[in-house]
Write an enzyme that holds these catalytic residues in place. Structure first.
Site, mmCIF file in Angstrom:
data_model
loop_
_atom_site.group_PDB
_atom_site.id
_atom_site.type_symbol
_atom_site.label_atom_id
_atom_site.label_comp_id
_atom_site.label_asym_id
_atom_site.label_seq_id
_atom_site.Cartn_x
_atom_site.Cartn_y
_atom_site.Cartn_z
ATOM 1 N N ASN A 121 -19.472 52.741 -151.727
ATOM 2 C CA ASN A 121 -20.026 52.936 -153.080
ATOM 3 C C ASN A 121 -20.883 54.199 -153.202
ATOM 4 O O ASN A 121 -20.939 54.809 -154.270
ATOM 5 C CB ASN A 121 -20.754 51.679 -153.573
ATOM 6 C CG ASN A 121 -21.937 51.283 -152.738
ATOM 7 O OD1 ASN A 121 -22.082 51.715 -151.592
ATOM 8 N ND2 ASN A 121 -22.794 50.458 -153.300
ATOM 9 N N ARG A 135 -28.610 58.977 -145.319
ATOM 10 C CA ARG A 135 -29.798 58.146 -145.102
ATOM 11 C C ARG A 135 -29.893 57.668 -143.652
ATOM 12 O O ARG A 135 -30.951 57.267 -143.198
ATOM 13 C CB ARG A 135 -29.691 56.948 -146.055
ATOM 14 C CG ARG A 135 -30.978 56.379 -146.504
ATOM 15 C CD ARG A 135 -30.809 55.550 -147.753
ATOM 16 N NE ARG A 135 -30.189 54.264 -147.475
ATOM 17 C CZ ARG A 135 -30.088 53.297 -148.388
ATOM 18 N NH1 ARG A 135 -30.550 53.472 -149.613
ATOM 19 N NH2 ARG A 135 -29.525 52.156 -148.091
ATOM 20 N N PRO A 186 -17.173 55.808 -141.648
ATOM 21 C CA PRO A 186 -17.275 55.647 -143.102
ATOM 22 C C PRO A 186 -16.300 54.577 -143.581
ATOM 23 O O PRO A 186 -15.438 54.133 -142.830
ATOM 24 C CB PRO A 186 -16.847 57.022 -143.626
ATOM 25 C CG PRO A 186 -15.933 57.570 -142.575
ATOM 26 C CD PRO A 186 -16.405 57.007 -141.252
ATOM 27 N N GLU A 223 -28.740 47.147 -144.070
ATOM 28 C CA GLU A 223 -28.934 47.331 -145.518
ATOM 29 C C GLU A 223 -27.796 46.579 -146.189
ATOM 30 O O GLU A 223 -26.667 47.064 -146.245
ATOM 31 C CB GLU A 223 -28.882 48.822 -145.872
ATOM 32 C CG GLU A 223 -30.013 49.651 -145.267
ATOM 33 C CD GLU A 223 -31.357 49.403 -145.923
ATOM 34 O OE1 GLU A 223 -31.404 48.795 -147.009
ATOM 35 O OE2 GLU A 223 -32.390 49.794 -145.335
ATOM 36 N N ARG A 245 -25.665 52.576 -163.339
ATOM 37 C CA ARG A 245 -25.567 53.583 -162.285
ATOM 38 C C ARG A 245 -24.398 53.181 -161.387
ATOM 39 O O ARG A 245 -24.278 52.011 -161.010
ATOM 40 C CB ARG A 245 -26.875 53.595 -161.491
ATOM 41 C CG ARG A 245 -26.892 54.577 -160.363
ATOM 42 C CD ARG A 245 -28.282 54.578 -159.741
ATOM 43 N NE ARG A 245 -28.336 55.479 -158.620
ATOM 44 C CZ ARG A 245 -28.844 55.153 -157.432
ATOM 45 N NH1 ARG A 245 -29.357 53.957 -157.221
ATOM 46 N NH2 ARG A 245 -28.854 56.027 -156.455
ATOM 47 N N CYS A 294 -25.838 48.288 -154.708
ATOM 48 C CA CYS A 294 -26.577 47.140 -154.174
ATOM 49 C C CYS A 294 -27.828 46.894 -155.011
ATOM 50 O O CYS A 294 -28.344 45.793 -155.060
ATOM 51 C CB CYS A 294 -26.962 47.410 -152.724
ATOM 52 S SG CYS A 294 -27.824 48.965 -152.524
ATOM 53 N N GLU A 320 -22.895 38.833 -156.118
ATOM 54 C CA GLU A 320 -22.922 40.220 -156.603
ATOM 55 C C GLU A 320 -21.747 40.438 -157.557
ATOM 56 O O GLU A 320 -20.612 40.130 -157.206
ATOM 57 C CB GLU A 320 -22.755 41.187 -155.427
ATOM 58 C CG GLU A 320 -23.997 41.400 -154.617
ATOM 59 C CD GLU A 320 -23.806 42.523 -153.589
ATOM 60 O OE1 GLU A 320 -23.089 42.297 -152.612
ATOM 61 O OE2 GLU A 320 -24.376 43.605 -153.779
ATOM 62 N N GLU A 372 -34.925 52.211 -144.750
ATOM 63 C CA GLU A 372 -34.403 53.574 -144.610
ATOM 64 C C GLU A 372 -35.186 54.484 -145.537
ATOM 65 O O GLU A 372 -35.565 54.085 -146.643
ATOM 66 C CB GLU A 372 -32.914 53.604 -144.963
ATOM 67 C CG GLU A 372 -32.070 52.869 -143.921
ATOM 68 C CD GLU A 372 -30.568 53.042 -144.108
ATOM 69 O OE1 GLU A 372 -30.113 53.120 -145.251
ATOM 70 O OE2 GLU A 372 -29.859 53.105 -143.089
HETATM 71 P P1 NAP Z 1 -18.323 45.900 -146.593
HETATM 72 O O1 NAP Z 1 -16.998 45.303 -146.876
HETATM 73 O O2 NAP Z 1 -19.315 45.073 -145.859
HETATM 74 O O3 NAP Z 1 -18.006 47.239 -145.781
HETATM 75 C C1 NAP Z 1 -19.024 48.113 -145.368
HETATM 76 C C2 NAP Z 1 -18.541 48.892 -144.157
HETATM 77 O O4 NAP Z 1 -18.324 47.982 -143.082
HETATM 78 C C3 NAP Z 1 -17.212 49.618 -144.366
HETATM 79 O O5 NAP Z 1 -17.257 50.813 -143.646
HETATM 80 C C4 NAP Z 1 -16.220 48.643 -143.763
HETATM 81 O O6 NAP Z 1 -15.017 49.222 -143.358
HETATM 82 C C5 NAP Z 1 -17.016 48.151 -142.582
HETATM 83 N N1 NAP Z 1 -16.527 46.887 -142.038
HETATM 84 C C6 NAP Z 1 -15.885 45.881 -142.672
HETATM 85 N N2 NAP Z 1 -15.617 44.890 -141.807
HETATM 86 C C7 NAP Z 1 -16.099 45.276 -140.593
HETATM 87 C C8 NAP Z 1 -16.126 44.695 -139.297
HETATM 88 N N3 NAP Z 1 -15.603 43.499 -139.051
HETATM 89 N N4 NAP Z 1 -16.700 45.387 -138.301
HETATM 90 C C9 NAP Z 1 -17.234 46.593 -138.512
HETATM 91 N N5 NAP Z 1 -17.243 47.208 -139.711
HETATM 92 C C10 NAP Z 1 -16.691 46.550 -140.748
HETATM 93 O O7 NAP Z 1 -19.043 46.393 -147.893
HETATM 94 P P2 NAP Z 1 -18.451 47.338 -149.034
HETATM 95 O O8 NAP Z 1 -17.585 46.517 -149.907
HETATM 96 O O9 NAP Z 1 -17.915 48.591 -148.467
HETATM 97 O O10 NAP Z 1 -19.789 47.751 -149.803
HETATM 98 C C11 NAP Z 1 -20.359 46.975 -150.767
HETATM 99 C C12 NAP Z 1 -21.496 46.136 -150.203
HETATM 100 O O11 NAP Z 1 -22.461 46.991 -149.608
HETATM 101 C C13 NAP Z 1 -22.236 45.363 -151.261
HETATM 102 O O12 NAP Z 1 -22.538 44.078 -150.774
HETATM 103 C C14 NAP Z 1 -23.502 46.186 -151.471
HETATM 104 O O13 NAP Z 1 -24.582 45.460 -151.998
HETATM 105 C C15 NAP Z 1 -23.763 46.672 -150.092
HETATM 106 N N6 NAP Z 1 -24.620 47.861 -150.094
HETATM 107 C C16 NAP Z 1 -25.901 47.733 -149.666
HETATM 108 C C17 NAP Z 1 -26.750 48.832 -149.699
HETATM 109 C C18 NAP Z 1 -28.177 48.725 -149.249
HETATM 110 O O14 NAP Z 1 -28.790 49.760 -149.057
HETATM 111 N N7 NAP Z 1 -28.738 47.540 -149.064
HETATM 112 C C19 NAP Z 1 -26.277 50.066 -150.158
HETATM 113 C C20 NAP Z 1 -24.951 50.161 -150.580
HETATM 114 C C21 NAP Z 1 -24.136 49.043 -150.532
HETATM 115 P P3 NAP Z 1 -13.736 49.217 -144.354
HETATM 116 O O15 NAP Z 1 -14.050 50.133 -145.435
HETATM 117 O O16 NAP Z 1 -12.587 49.658 -143.540
HETATM 118 O O17 NAP Z 1 -13.586 47.795 -144.824
#
Ligand code: NAP
Length: 487
Positions: A161, A169, A185, A260, A288, A294, A391, A468
């Site tokens: 995202n 960060r 990434p 995070e 935004r 998040c 979410e 962070e």
């Molecule tokens: P996600 O599905 O958890 O994926 C995040 C990252 O983890 C991606 O690079 C993903 O790779 C990788 N990943 C997935 N499964 C994995 C595994 N088994 N082992 C290691 N890595 C793995 O989350 P997303 O859909 O990309 O992002 C949205 C989420 O991020 C939301 O819940 C949002 O709230 C959260 N977020 C939090 C913050 C914060 O600062 N707190 C900031 C931004 C986003 P792939 O892309 O290949 O699946």
């Protein structure tokens, strides 16, 4: 670069793995496709790393660690400062690249490149301020020396995202602290990170300090690296579900972790609030990144006296937002990241309306191509609607009414998440009382955006561990060593 074209910015990026300072193909030469979420068109293919490629990247980070840890803080600081300047000098092409792979409107992509750059400037300043201590022991006979050292090779995982800022960060403080790293990434948005790797190299980052692996098999590639034992830290930004799994894996070799994770931000508007400011803040907190943040306001709780007027004004603003491809001038509502995201938003809205919520504007998908969902306002959303606990990650603003402060705080805290909460009130005592009572790592008090590289970003409860940015951001990449001195 001459005139910017879509194919030009995509062609300019390295599409291979970046390991030990070299661009290398994946073993077996496998690749995966990166798509434009606004059109479904394939932008390019990038290297698809295998577990062996992951190991090679970790080998490179481990090999570079000892020399990198010895570099002068000023040297690390100057690399970071150059990266900040390079990023700012290339905002236009980097923003176009980001919009193509992620979908956010170009203006927001430019904002994110500038935001990512700010992390490099901030941590350039922090690199030369790593402190220590000298203390007389309580019994007076000994001395305590306290110093800080890099934790060692780090594994960094980032979401789609904010494809550049979430990397900045983590990479910024890791470089500042003297850590080497492997970053993975998100599969849907690898190009911004590959472009960032090239910029850091141009800024003078030595080979092996930053290694980038792109893969369609995140679990298969990362788990062996986490369990290898040579990496000393995992810093993850992503969903709570994946974060939980990674914490379990980190337990094996007791890795330091920064998590995070997800959020479900409540947005509270009291009767005494400045309603213009509240509506403005609501638009920022909700829209935004097309609601895919998040920090996105996920639940609006509005006090009865202003609820109808707030809903009317928010609906007026939301229904006027231009929707389209992020590259088109003036667009605010870009596409969601993929068809699954559209399906999830559709499901959550259907669930809310089946429980009695009313649609004030939007509430439907938009015919393709692309993954679009209309900016939507719902009212009379019951507390048991799924979106009250999950979410949304899309442009949907659900409004519920409350009568008193205790009820609002209880509703706001009724979630497993605790990343950020927003509060609008002009009563100073209430502002502080409610800010203290809300279970969140961050509070937007009469403001709809909290993110700032100079401030500590992070959540409580199941929104994560650690912070962070801010003055504590670098500590996540440092170990404290105490030397007991006998005189
Ligand atoms: P996600 O599905 O958890 O994926 C995040 C990252 O983890 C991606 O690079 C993903 O790779 C990788 N990943 C997935 N499964 C994995 C595994 N088994 N082992 C290691 N890595 C793995 O989350 P997303 O859909 O990309 O992002 C949205 C989420 O991020 C939301 O819940 C949002 O709230 C959260 N977020 C939090 C913050 C914060 O600062 N707190 C900031 C931004 C986003 P792939 O892309 O290949 O699946």
């Amino acid at each position: 670069m001459g005139e910017l074209t879509e194919s030009g910015v995509v062609d300019a990026v390295g599409k291979e793995l970046f390991i030990g300072g070299k661009w290398v193909p994946s073993s077996g030469g496998r690749t995966f496709a990166v798509e434009d979420p606004a059109t479904g068109r394939v932008l390019c293919e990038v290297a698809d790393a295998s577990p062996e490629d992951g190991k090679a990247a970790l080998d490179a980070a481990v090999a570079a660690q000892a020399d990198w840890a010895k570099t002068a803080p000023r040297e690390r600081s100057e690399i970071l400062r150059r990266a900040y300047e390079l990023l700012n000098s290339r905002v236009d092409e980097l923003a176009l690249l980001m919009t193509l792979e992620m979908g956010k409107p170009l203006a927001e992509a430019k904002g994110e490149v500038a935001y990512a750059a700010e992390f490099f400037r901030w941590f350039a300043e922090e690199a030369v301020r790593i402190d220590g201590g000298y203390q007389v022991a309580p019994n007076g006979s000994g001395r305590f020396l306290v110093t800080k050292q890099p934790v060692g090779p780090c594994l960094l995982i980032t979401p789609w995202n904010f494809p550049m800022a979430m990397g900045g960060r983590k990479i910024g403080p890791a470089i500042a602290a003297g850590c080497t790293m492997v970053i993975k990434p998100a599969e849907q948005t690898p190009l911004s990170m590959l472009a960032l790797a090239a910029i850091l190299t141009e800024a003078g980052l030595p080979a092996g300090v930053l290694n980038v692996v792109t893969t369609s098999d995140p679990g298969g590639v990362m788990e062996p690296m986490i369990k290898d034992g040579r990496a000393r830290k995992l810093s993850f930004t992503g969903s709570t579900a994946v974060g939980r799994k990674l914490l379990e894996q980190c337990a094996d070799k007791v890795l330091r972790t920064s998590m995070e994770l997800g959020g479900n931000a409540p947005f509270l508007v009291f009767d005494d609030a400045d309603l213009d400011a509240a509506v403005e803040g609501a638009m920022q907190a909700k829209m935004r990144n097309i609601g895919e943040a998040c920090t996105a306001a996920n639940r609006f709780y509005v006090q009865r006296g202003v609820a109808d007027e707030f809903a009317r004004r928010l609906t007026e603003r939301m229904s006027a937002l231009p929707l389209g491809r992020g590259t088109e001038p003036g667009v605010v509502v870009g596409p969601l990241i993929d068809s699954d995201a559209v399906a999830k938003v559709t499901e959550l809205v259907a669930d809310a309306t089946s429980r009695g919520a009313k649609v004030l504007t939007g509430g439907t998908t938009v015919d393709g191509p692309g993954n679009f969902y209309q900016a939507t306002v719902l009212t009379e959303v019951p507390r048991d609607a799924r979106m009250a606990s999950e979410e949304i990650f899309g442009p949907v603003a659900p409004i519920s009414v409350f009568d008193d402060e205790d009820e609002a705080v209880a509703a706001a805290n009724d979630t497993e998440y605790g990343l950020v909460s927003y509060v609008y009130t002009n009563d100073l005592k209430r502002a502080l009382r409610v800010s203290e009572a809300l279970e969140a790592g961050m509070i937007g008090l009469n403001q709809g955006i909290v993110s700032n590289p100079a401030a500590p970003f992070g959540g409580v409860k199941q929104s994560g561990l650690g912070r962070e940015g801010g003055t504590v951001g670098i500590d996540e990449f440092l170990e404290t060593k105490y030397i007991a001195v006998s005189l």
